[in-house]
Design an enzyme around this catalytic site. Structure first.
Site, short mmCIF file in Angstrom:
data_model
loop_
_atom_site.label_atom_id
_atom_site.label_comp_id
_atom_site.label_asym_id
_atom_site.label_seq_id
_atom_site.Cartn_x
_atom_site.Cartn_y
_atom_site.Cartn_z
N TYR A 1 0.83 -1.21 0.00
CA TYR A 1 0.00 0.00 0.00
C TYR A 1 0.87 1.25 0.00
O TYR A 1 1.87 1.34 0.72
CB TYR A 1 -0.93 0.01 1.21
CG TYR A 1 -2.11 -0.94 1.11
CD1 TYR A 1 -2.39 -1.63 -0.07
CD2 TYR A 1 -2.95 -1.14 2.19
CE1 TYR A 1 -3.47 -2.50 -0.15
CE2 TYR A 1 -4.04 -2.02 2.11
CZ TYR A 1 -4.29 -2.68 0.94
OH TYR A 1 -5.35 -3.55 0.85
N GLY B 1 -10.23 8.78 4.63
CA GLY B 1 -9.56 9.49 5.70
C GLY B 1 -10.48 10.46 6.42
O GLY B 1 -10.05 11.15 7.35
N GLY C 1 -15.75 1.35 -4.85
CA GLY C 1 -14.69 2.23 -5.31
C GLY C 1 -15.17 3.60 -5.75
O GLY C 1 -14.56 4.24 -6.61
N GLY C 2 -16.28 4.05 -5.19
CA GLY C 2 -16.83 5.35 -5.54
C GLY C 2 -17.84 5.32 -6.67
O GLY C 2 -18.48 6.34 -6.97
N ARG C 3 -18.03 4.16 -7.30
CA ARG C 3 -18.97 4.08 -8.42
C ARG C 3 -20.40 4.40 -7.99
O ARG C 3 -21.19 4.89 -8.79
CB ARG C 3 -18.93 2.68 -9.05
CG ARG C 3 -17.71 2.39 -9.89
CD ARG C 3 -17.73 0.97 -10.41
NE ARG C 3 -18.92 0.73 -11.24
CZ ARG C 3 -19.44 -0.48 -11.46
NH1 ARG C 3 -18.90 -1.55 -10.88
NH2 ARG C 3 -20.49 -0.61 -12.24
N LEU C 4 -20.72 4.14 -6.72
CA LEU C 4 -22.07 4.45 -6.24
C LEU C 4 -22.33 5.96 -6.20
O LEU C 4 -23.48 6.38 -6.07
CB LEU C 4 -22.28 3.84 -4.85
CG LEU C 4 -22.44 2.31 -4.80
CD1 LEU C 4 -22.47 1.84 -3.35
CD2 LEU C 4 -23.72 1.89 -5.53
N SER D 1 -13.69 -2.56 -0.71
CA SER D 1 -14.45 -1.74 -1.67
C SER D 1 -15.96 -1.89 -1.51
O SER D 1 -16.68 -2.10 -2.48
CB SER D 1 -14.03 -2.09 -3.11
OG SER D 1 -14.32 -1.04 -3.99
N SER E 1 -6.86 -13.46 0.92
CA SER E 1 -7.63 -12.40 0.29
C SER E 1 -7.83 -12.74 -1.18
O SER E 1 -6.89 -13.20 -1.84
CB SER E 1 -6.88 -11.06 0.43
OG SER E 1 -7.63 -9.99 -0.11
N ASN E 2 -9.06 -12.57 -1.65
CA ASN E 2 -9.39 -12.80 -3.05
C ASN E 2 -9.27 -14.27 -3.47
O ASN E 2 -9.08 -14.56 -4.65
CB ASN E 2 -8.52 -11.91 -3.96
CG ASN E 2 -8.62 -10.45 -3.60
OD1 ASN E 2 -9.70 -9.86 -3.68
ND2 ASN E 2 -7.52 -9.86 -3.17
#
Length: 304
Positions: A60, A270, A219-222, A215, A165-166
């Site tokens: 990250y 944040g 990822g902000g698509r909403l 997510s 993960s995944n």
């Protein structure tokens, strides 16, 4: 922000770690442009709401987030006893911080797992990780070798619990037979519902393991006006949010946590208010019809 908000904790599995019901995701912490003192304040505000678990990965922030989090934590070392640190390993990025990497690839060899975990400990300024995950399935992964590396880290007191993960259901179960796994962290949101239908959640529920969710807000698509599916789903979520008198984000997190596999969503912001809205989702439950209204919008058709 509601000063009375308090996030409960949840055991990820029988014998697994106890994490806060909402986990603070640190993926973008370097992009928040906070001073060390501001980062510390963010951590403290999360803890005050009961958000005690913080999700990291070695990669990250271009291999930099763990260090800036550790820098903040070093300003108040006593906080370490109040929080849980989660990290991941297994991806090698081409990055200036790793000049020996010539191609982006996966590495789940025992030597890399151990070295990555030890480096995370140094960057975070701690003597142990509460939970370490394999970040992505690796075509060259050897389940026995991964289990041996996990066992070594546990014996040496460097990592207390392990997960993935995944991973697919079969991949999870193959490793889980060799060493107990606490979670599988997967992508899930009203715009990414595959884990509900590809046996990922069913398999975890069957063995009593809670998935972690990355997510959850797609990822902000909403929030995008240029995404047709996001606009369609968001309209339904907003209507329900208005009906129940809760924030939009709270409704999304509540929808996710209503699944019987007991998902544990991560925040990615944040803004402490965004974390508070996620925590508020632990305070209410959607009606079954409201829950299915969101699923219908997500899939674009009736259930039958």
């Amino acid at each position: 922000m509601n000063a009375n908000l308090s996030c409960p904790s949840i055991a990820t599995s029988n014998g697994g770690p106890s994490l806060s019901r909402i986990v603070a995701g640190m993926w973008r912490m370097n992009e928040w442009n906070l001073t060390p003192q501001q980062r510390l304040s963010f951590i403290e505000q999360c803890l005050d709401m009961g958000v005690t678990s913080f999700d990291h990965a070695d990669i990250y922030g271009g291999y930099g987030v763990e260090a800036v989090f550790g820098e903040a934590l070093a300003l108040q070392p006593s906080l370490r006893a109040r929080l849980q640190l989660v990290s991941k390993c297994g991806i090698k990025l081409i990055n200036g911080a790793r000049p020996d990497h010539t191609i982006q690839h996966y590495d789940t060899s025992a030597s890399h797992i151990v070295a990555s975990a030890e480096n995370s400990l140094r960057q975070l300024g701690t003597d142990h990780l509460d939970l370490l995950l394999i970040h992505r399935p690796d075509p060259l992964m050897n389940f026995d070798e991964i289990a041996d590396a996990f066992g070594r880290l546990r014996r040496e007191g460097k990592v207390r619990h392990f997960g993935v993960s995944n991973f697919s259901r079969h991949q999870f179960e193959s490793l889980n037979r060799r060493i107990a796994l606490a979670t599988n962290q997967v992508e899930f949101s009203p715009l990414c519902v595959a884990p509900m239908f590809d046996e990922t959640f069913d398999g975890l529920q069957d063995v009593g393991v809670s998935p972690m969710i990355w997510s959850p807000l797609a990822g902000g698509r909403l929030f995008s006006k240029d995404d047709a599916a996001g606009v369609r789903v968001s309209a339904v979520i907003q209507k329900i949010a208005d009906d129940v008198g809760r924030p939009f984000g709270s409704v999304v997190f509540a929808w996710i946590m209503q699944l019987p596999s007991r998902p544990i969503p991560l925040t990615g912001s944040g803004r402490i208010q965004a974390v508070a809205e996620a925590v508020e989702a632990t305070q209410f439950t959607l009606s079954r019809s409201q829950w299915f209204e969101i699923l219908r919008a997500a899939r674009g058709h009736e259930v039958a």
